[in-house]
Design an enzyme around this catalytic site. Structure first.
Site, mmCIF file in Angstrom:
data_model
loop_
_atom_site.group_PDB
_atom_site.id
_atom_site.type_symbol
_atom_site.label_atom_id
_atom_site.label_comp_id
_atom_site.label_asym_id
_atom_site.label_seq_id
_atom_site.Cartn_x
_atom_site.Cartn_y
_atom_site.Cartn_z
ATOM 1 C CB ILE A 180 -6.056 -2.814 8.235
ATOM 2 C CG1 ILE A 180 -5.380 -1.831 9.196
ATOM 3 C CG2 ILE A 180 -7.469 -2.352 7.867
ATOM 4 C CD1 ILE A 180 -5.257 -0.408 8.669
ATOM 5 N N GLY A 181 -6.364 -5.685 6.941
ATOM 6 C CA GLY A 181 -7.112 -6.589 6.058
ATOM 7 C C GLY A 181 -7.567 -7.839 6.780
ATOM 8 C CB THR A 210 0.691 15.214 10.192
ATOM 9 O OG1 THR A 210 1.989 14.763 9.777
ATOM 10 C CG2 THR A 210 0.752 16.694 10.481
ATOM 11 C CE LYS A 270 -8.546 -4.242 17.129
ATOM 12 N NZ LYS A 270 -7.549 -3.472 16.377
ATOM 13 C CG HIS A 277 -1.832 -27.678 35.446
ATOM 14 N ND1 HIS A 277 -1.412 -27.918 34.148
ATOM 15 C CD2 HIS A 277 -2.751 -28.632 35.744
ATOM 16 C CE1 HIS A 277 -2.043 -28.994 33.697
ATOM 17 N NE2 HIS A 277 -2.866 -29.449 34.638
ATOM 18 N N GLY A 297 -5.085 -6.626 0.506
ATOM 19 C CA GLY A 297 -4.092 -6.464 1.565
ATOM 20 C C GLY A 297 -4.423 -7.432 2.687
ATOM 21 C CB ALA A 298 -3.513 -10.788 3.509
ATOM 22 C CG ASP A 333 0.472 5.946 12.564
ATOM 23 O OD1 ASP A 333 0.962 5.423 13.581
ATOM 24 O OD2 ASP A 333 -0.574 5.526 12.027
ATOM 25 C CD GLU A 352 -6.815 -6.007 13.991
ATOM 26 O OE1 GLU A 352 -7.438 -4.929 13.878
ATOM 27 O OE2 GLU A 352 -5.937 -6.184 14.864
HETATM 28 C C1 FAD Z 1 -8.163 0.213 11.284
HETATM 29 C C2 FAD Z 1 -7.021 0.470 12.226
HETATM 30 C C3 FAD Z 1 -6.901 -0.287 13.373
HETATM 31 C C4 FAD Z 1 -5.848 -0.054 14.244
HETATM 32 N N1 FAD Z 1 -5.762 -0.829 15.362
HETATM 33 C C5 FAD Z 1 -4.743 -0.639 16.212
HETATM 34 C C6 FAD Z 1 -4.642 -1.419 17.387
HETATM 35 O O1 FAD Z 1 -5.485 -2.276 17.660
HETATM 36 N N2 FAD Z 1 -3.588 -1.205 18.218
HETATM 37 C C7 FAD Z 1 -2.637 -0.272 17.930
HETATM 38 O O2 FAD Z 1 -1.673 -0.136 18.709
HETATM 39 N N3 FAD Z 1 -2.705 0.493 16.820
HETATM 40 C C8 FAD Z 1 -3.741 0.339 15.962
HETATM 41 N N4 FAD Z 1 -3.839 1.120 14.860
HETATM 42 C C9 FAD Z 1 -2.799 2.145 14.630
HETATM 43 C C10 FAD Z 1 -3.066 3.413 15.481
HETATM 44 O O3 FAD Z 1 -4.399 3.817 15.281
HETATM 45 C C11 FAD Z 1 -2.102 4.515 15.042
HETATM 46 O O4 FAD Z 1 -0.779 4.059 15.163
HETATM 47 C C12 FAD Z 1 -2.263 5.774 15.891
HETATM 48 O O5 FAD Z 1 -3.601 6.162 15.916
HETATM 49 C C13 FAD Z 1 -1.402 6.903 15.324
HETATM 50 O O6 FAD Z 1 -1.567 8.071 16.071
HETATM 51 P P1 FAD Z 1 -1.012 9.460 15.506
HETATM 52 O O7 FAD Z 1 -1.197 10.468 16.571
HETATM 53 O O8 FAD Z 1 0.307 9.287 14.909
HETATM 54 O O9 FAD Z 1 -1.998 9.797 14.298
HETATM 55 P P2 FAD Z 1 -3.558 10.322 14.286
HETATM 56 O O10 FAD Z 1 -4.319 9.902 15.482
HETATM 57 O O11 FAD Z 1 -4.042 9.960 12.958
HETATM 58 O O12 FAD Z 1 -3.356 11.895 14.397
HETATM 59 C C14 FAD Z 1 -2.841 12.669 13.351
HETATM 60 C C15 FAD Z 1 -3.688 13.919 13.240
HETATM 61 O O13 FAD Z 1 -2.992 14.848 12.406
HETATM 62 C C16 FAD Z 1 -3.964 15.553 11.648
HETATM 63 N N5 FAD Z 1 -3.270 16.132 10.483
HETATM 64 C C17 FAD Z 1 -2.818 15.506 9.374
HETATM 65 N N6 FAD Z 1 -2.209 16.389 8.547
HETATM 66 C C18 FAD Z 1 -2.303 17.609 9.148
HETATM 67 C C19 FAD Z 1 -1.870 18.921 8.788
HETATM 68 N N7 FAD Z 1 -1.227 19.166 7.663
HETATM 69 N N8 FAD Z 1 -2.142 19.935 9.647
HETATM 70 C C20 FAD Z 1 -2.803 19.705 10.817
HETATM 71 N N9 FAD Z 1 -3.214 18.475 11.200
HETATM 72 C C21 FAD Z 1 -2.965 17.453 10.381
HETATM 73 C C22 FAD Z 1 -5.001 14.484 11.298
HETATM 74 O O14 FAD Z 1 -6.253 15.067 10.971
HETATM 75 C C23 FAD Z 1 -5.039 13.656 12.582
HETATM 76 O O15 FAD Z 1 -6.070 14.075 13.453
HETATM 77 C C24 FAD Z 1 -4.892 0.954 13.970
HETATM 78 C C25 FAD Z 1 -5.021 1.743 12.824
HETATM 79 C C26 FAD Z 1 -6.075 1.516 11.965
HETATM 80 C C27 FAD Z 1 -6.221 2.394 10.751
HETATM 81 N N1 NAD Z 2 -3.849 -4.635 15.895
HETATM 82 C C1 NAD Z 2 -3.074 -3.614 15.596
HETATM 83 O O1 NAD Z 2 -2.166 -3.261 16.328
HETATM 84 C C2 NAD Z 2 -3.290 -2.864 14.329
HETATM 85 C C3 NAD Z 2 -4.475 -3.003 13.624
HETATM 86 C C4 NAD Z 2 -4.609 -2.331 12.434
HETATM 87 C C5 NAD Z 2 -3.600 -1.499 11.986
HETATM 88 N N2 NAD Z 2 -2.470 -1.369 12.693
HETATM 89 C C6 NAD Z 2 -1.359 -0.527 12.185
HETATM 90 O O2 NAD Z 2 -1.680 -0.008 10.915
HETATM 91 C C7 NAD Z 2 -0.628 -0.322 10.010
HETATM 92 C C8 NAD Z 2 -1.169 -0.414 8.619
HETATM 93 O O3 NAD Z 2 -1.965 -1.589 8.463
HETATM 94 P P1 NAD Z 2 -2.196 -2.224 7.027
HETATM 95 O O4 NAD Z 2 -2.874 -3.517 7.236
HETATM 96 O O5 NAD Z 2 -2.790 -1.219 6.121
HETATM 97 O O6 NAD Z 2 -0.714 -2.419 6.508
HETATM 98 P P2 NAD Z 2 0.256 -3.697 6.519
HETATM 99 O O7 NAD Z 2 1.570 -3.193 6.087
HETATM 100 O O8 NAD Z 2 0.132 -4.447 7.781
HETATM 101 O O9 NAD Z 2 -0.336 -4.649 5.384
HETATM 102 C C9 NAD Z 2 -0.470 -4.267 4.052
HETATM 103 C C10 NAD Z 2 -0.561 -5.554 3.246
HETATM 104 O O10 NAD Z 2 -0.986 -5.212 1.937
HETATM 105 C C11 NAD Z 2 -0.288 -6.024 1.022
HETATM 106 N N3 NAD Z 2 -0.348 -5.341 -0.270
HETATM 107 C C12 NAD Z 2 0.364 -4.255 -0.673
HETATM 108 N N4 NAD Z 2 -0.008 -3.893 -1.923
HETATM 109 C C13 NAD Z 2 -0.966 -4.771 -2.310
HETATM 110 C C14 NAD Z 2 -1.753 -4.923 -3.489
HETATM 111 N N5 NAD Z 2 -1.616 -4.097 -4.525
HETATM 112 N N6 NAD Z 2 -2.632 -5.932 -3.546
HETATM 113 C C15 NAD Z 2 -2.791 -6.777 -2.499
HETATM 114 N N7 NAD Z 2 -2.081 -6.681 -1.361
HETATM 115 C C16 NAD Z 2 -1.190 -5.681 -1.266
HETATM 116 C C17 NAD Z 2 1.102 -6.177 1.620
HETATM 117 O O11 NAD Z 2 1.722 -7.331 1.147
HETATM 118 C C18 NAD Z 2 0.779 -6.285 3.112
HETATM 119 O O12 NAD Z 2 0.597 -7.611 3.514
HETATM 120 C C19 NAD Z 2 -0.047 -1.615 10.544
HETATM 121 O O13 NAD Z 2 1.289 -1.780 10.139
HETATM 122 C C20 NAD Z 2 -0.145 -1.430 12.024
HETATM 123 O O14 NAD Z 2 0.996 -0.779 12.504
HETATM 124 C C21 NAD Z 2 -2.295 -2.048 13.856
#
Ligand code: FAD
Ligand code: NAD
Length: 482
Positions: free
Chosen positions: A183-184, A142, A52, A448, A179-180, A311, A186
Site C-alpha cells: 500500500i505504501g 470480517t 488503481k 518478437h 510502511g514501504a 483477509d 503504490e
Molecule cells: C489500499 C488497498 C489496495 C488493495 N489493492 C489490491 C489489489 O490491487 N489487488 C488485490 O488482489 N488486493 C488488493 N487489496 C486487498 C483486497 O482489497 C482484500 O484482500 C479484499 O478486499 C478482502 O476481502 P474480504 O472480503 O476479506 O474483506 P472486506 O471486503 O473488507 O469485507 C469484510 C466486511 O466485514 C465487515 N465486518 C467486519 N467486522 C464485522 C462484524 N463484527 N460484523 C459484521 N461485519 C463485519 C466489514 O465492514 C467489511 O464490509 C487492497 C487492499 C487495500 C487496503
Molecule cells: N496490489 C495489491 O495486490 C495490493 C495492494 C494493496 C494492498 N494489498 C494487500 O494489503 C496487504 C496490506 O498491505 P500493507 O502495505 O499495509 O502491508 P505490507 O505488509 O505489505 O507492508 C507493511 C510494511 O510496513 C512496514 N512497517 C511495519 N511497521 C512499520 C513502522 N513502524 N514504520 C515503518 N514501516 C513499518 C513493514 O516493514 C512492511 O514493509 C498486503 O499484504 C496485500 O495483501 C494488495
C-alpha cells in the site's frame, strides 16, 4: 431483540462474505449475511479499485514527463489539477461500488442484516443489540483493517489511512508514508508523481514485499532514484504546535534530518478483524495473531461448523483469494457435515508501482527455506536494462528471477520488478499451476519483439543452471529471427 434461526450465517458482507453467501445458498435458502459497516467491499470502496484509479492518473503525469526521451515535448508546463484528479477517482470508485451494491440488492432483503456481529457461543451470534441469530453453521468473513502504531493516535486528523485518501476533495501538498509495503509503495509513488511532496519511512529496508535479495537491490535502486526513501530510519513523530501538520525527525546511517508534512499515512500492514468478534466465547484454536486456524483447502476451523475466509483468515490477503476462500467456506458451510476440498490456485501477487513488482508460486524466501538443505533448486535471471522491447518503450529497468527444481526442472516460483510485470506474472503463474517444467515452457511460442522474450532469456539461463540444455546462444537470445 429479534430471534432468527439460520442454517448458515455469514459474518461480513465484503468479497469473501458475498462469495460465501452465494455458495451456501446452493445448498439451502436459509442463509443470513451480517454486515457491520456498509456493503460495497473494501476492494471497491477503499482498496484495489480507487488505488488503481489514483495510479492511472499518476501514470498519465509520468508519461507526459518522460515523453522527452522520444523527442516528444508537450508544450507548456505540466499542470495537475488535484480536484479533477480526485473527482475522477471518487466518481469511478462510486461506479464500481454501485455495481457491487446492485449484486447485494439481488440478495433477499430479509436475509441481509446491518450491524456488528459478535459470538455469544459457538452457535449464537448477536448483532448490535437488535438481533440474535442461532446458526447451524457460520462463516467468518470480517476482513481486515489498517494496523496503526498506538503512539500515532495523538496526531488526530493528521493521521490518515488508505480509506481517507480516496475521500480527498483535492491533493494535499505533502505526505509522509509510513510502511514501504504494497500500500505504501503504490499510494506513495502515485502521490509523488501527482506532485505531492512524499517521504517514505520503512523498516529493515523492506520494499513492496520483495524477498529475493537481487530483485530487492534492483528495486531499492530504482525507487530510491525517484523517491525520498528512508527505509531503515529511527523516527520520532510529533504534531506541529499549530495542529496543522506533522513533524518527523529521523536518523539513519549516522545522519539525521526532519521533514514537515500535512499528513502521516499509516501503511504499516493490516490486522484481521477478529479481535472484537467475541472469539473468547468459543473453544477455538487461534494462531499467534489471534486468528482462528483453518485448513487452507476447506477453510474449516477447529470448531467443525465454523469456517473462515478472506483477509480475516490471515492467509493471503488478496482479492482473488478472498473470493476463492469465500466460495470454499460458503460451499462447505452449506453442505456440512460433508466438507470437501476446494481449488487453491497457484499464488500470484502484483504491486502496481512503476515498475511493477510481482511474484508467483514460491517466493525466494520460501524456496530457500524449503530447498536450501538439499541445494536442489536453481535460479535463472534476466535484467530488463537491455531487453529489446523494454528499451524500445523506454521502460528498460528491473530484474526477473525464476526458480526451478533440479532433476525435474519443474517451475517453483519467481520474483520480479520490471515492465509489464502484471502480465509476465500471469504467464508464469499459469505455467506454475500447470506444473510445467522449464523445458516445456521453452517449447511455448514467444513473439518478437515483446517483453515476454525477457522471460525466455531467464528460462534459458535457468535451463543452463539446471544443466538441462546447451549454453545460451551468446547474447543473441533475443535477436530477430530467433
Ligand atoms: C489500499 C488497498 C489496495 C488493495 N489493492 C489490491 C489489489 O490491487 N489487488 C488485490 O488482489 N488486493 C488488493 N487489496 C486487498 C483486497 O482489497 C482484500 O484482500 C479484499 O478486499 C478482502 O476481502 P474480504 O472480503 O476479506 O474483506 P472486506 O471486503 O473488507 O469485507 C469484510 C466486511 O466485514 C465487515 N465486518 C467486519 N467486522 C464485522 C462484524 N463484527 N460484523 C459484521 N461485519 C463485519 C466489514 O465492514 C467489511 O464490509 C487492497 C487492499 C487495500 C487496503
Ligand atoms: N496490489 C495489491 O495486490 C495490493 C495492494 C494493496 C494492498 N494489498 C494487500 O494489503 C496487504 C496490506 O498491505 P500493507 O502495505 O499495509 O502491508 P505490507 O505488509 O505489505 O507492508 C507493511 C510494511 O510496513 C512496514 N512497517 C511495519 N511497521 C512499520 C513502522 N513502524 N514504520 C515503518 N514501516 C513499518 C513493514 O516493514 C512492511 O514493509 C498486503 O499484504 C496485500 O495483501 C494488495
Amino acid at each position: 431483540m429479534k430471534s432468527i434461526n439460520a442454517d448458515v450465517l455469514i459474518l461480513g458482507g465484503g468479497t469473501a462474505g458475498m462469495s460465501a453467501f452465494r455458495a451456501a445458498r446452493k445448498s439451502t435458502d436459509n442463509v443470513y449475511l451480517v454486515e457491520d459497516h456498509k456493503f460495497g467491499t473494501t476492494c471497491a470502496r477503499v482498496g484495489c479499485m480507487p488505488s488503481k484509479l489514483l495510479i492511472a492518473a499518476a501514470d498519465a503525469a509520468h508519461h507526459v514527463r518522460t515523453a522527452d526521451q522520444f523527442g516528444v515535448h508537450p508544450d507548456g508546463a505540466l499542470r495537475i489539477d488535484g480536484r479533477q484528479v480526485m473527482q475522477r477517482v471518487r466518481a469511478e470508485r462510486d461506479r464500481f461500488v454501485g455495481f457491487v451494491l446492485e449484486d447485494v440488492e439481488a440478495f433477499p432483503a430479509t436475509q441481509r442484516i446491518l450491524g456488528r456481529a459478535r459470538f455469544k457461543n459457538e452457535h449464537v451470534v448477536v448483532v448490535d443489540d437488535h438481533t440474535e441469530i442461532t446458526a447451524q453453521r457460520i462463516v467468518i468473513a470480517t476482513g481486515s483493517r489498517p494496523f496503526i502504531v498506538p503512539a500515532w493516535q495523538s496526531l488526530g486528523e493528521r493521521l490518515i489511512v488508505n480509506d481517507n485518501v480516496f475521500d480527498w476533495e483535492t491533493l494535499p501538498a505533502s505526505v509522509a508514508v509510513f510502511g514501504a509495503g504494497v500500500i505504501g509503495l503504490e499510494i506513495g509513488q502515485a502521490l509523488h508523481r501527482l506532485g505531492v511532496k512524499v517521504s517514505v519511512f520503512g523498516k529493515d529496508n523492506a520494499l513492496g514485499g520483495i524477498t529475493d535479495p537481487v530483485v530487492l537491490e534492483n528495486a531499492l535502486d530504482i525507487f530510491g532514484k525517484e523517491m525520498d526513501l528512508h527505509l531503515d530510519a529511527d523516527t520520532q513523530v510529533s504534531l506541529l504546535p499549530s495542529g496543522k501538520g506533522v513533524k518527523i525527525d529521523y536518523s539513519e546511517n549516522g545522519t539525521s534530518g526532519s521533514v514537515t508534512v500535512d499528513f502521516l499515512l499509516a501503511a504499516t500492514g493490516r490486522k484481521p478483524n477478529v479481535d472484537n468478534l467475541g472469539l473468547e466465547n468459543l473453544n477455538i484454536d487461534l494462531d499467534a495473531r489471534g486468528v482462528p486456524k483453518a485448513d487452507p483447502y476447506t477453510m474449516q476451523t477447529s470448531v467443525a461448523h465454523i469456517f473462515i475466509a478472506g483477509d480475516a483468515s490471515n492467509q493471503l490477503p488478496l482479492l482473488h483469494e478472498a473470493a476463492d476462500q469465500g466460495l470454499i467456506a460458503g460451499k462447505n458451510a452449506g453442505t456440512f457435515p460433508t466438507v470437501t476440498e476446494g481449488l487453491r490456485r497457484s499464488q500470484i501477487s502484483v504491486v502496481f508501482s512503476d515498475p511493477q513488482i510481482a511474484s508467483i508460486g514460491l517466493r525466494f524466501k520460501e524456496v530457500t527455506s524449503q530447498f536450501d538443505n538439499c541445494g536442489c533448486y536453481a535460479v535463472g535471471e534476466v535484467s530488463f536494462s537491455n531487453q529489446g522491447r523494454s528499451r524500445v518503450m523506454g521502460v528498460n529497468q528491473g530484474h526477473l528471477r525464476i526458480y526451478a527444481e533440479h532433476g525435474s526442472g519443474r517451475l517453483l516460483g519467481a520474483e520480479m520488478v520490471g515492465p509489464a510485470a502484471e502480465h509476465l506474472a500471469h504467464l508464469l503463474a499459469w505455467a506454475h499451476q500447470q506444473k510445467m517444467t522449464v523445458a516445456q515452457m521453452l517449447d511455448m511460442p514467444f513473439y518478437h519483439p515483446v517483453i515476454e522474450e525477457g522471460v525466455r532469456t531467464a528460462l534459458r539461463d535457468l535451463s543452463k543452471q539446471l544443466r538441462l540444455a546447451e549454453d545460451m546462444a551468446g547474447e543473441c537470445a533475443e535477436c530477430p529471427g530467433q
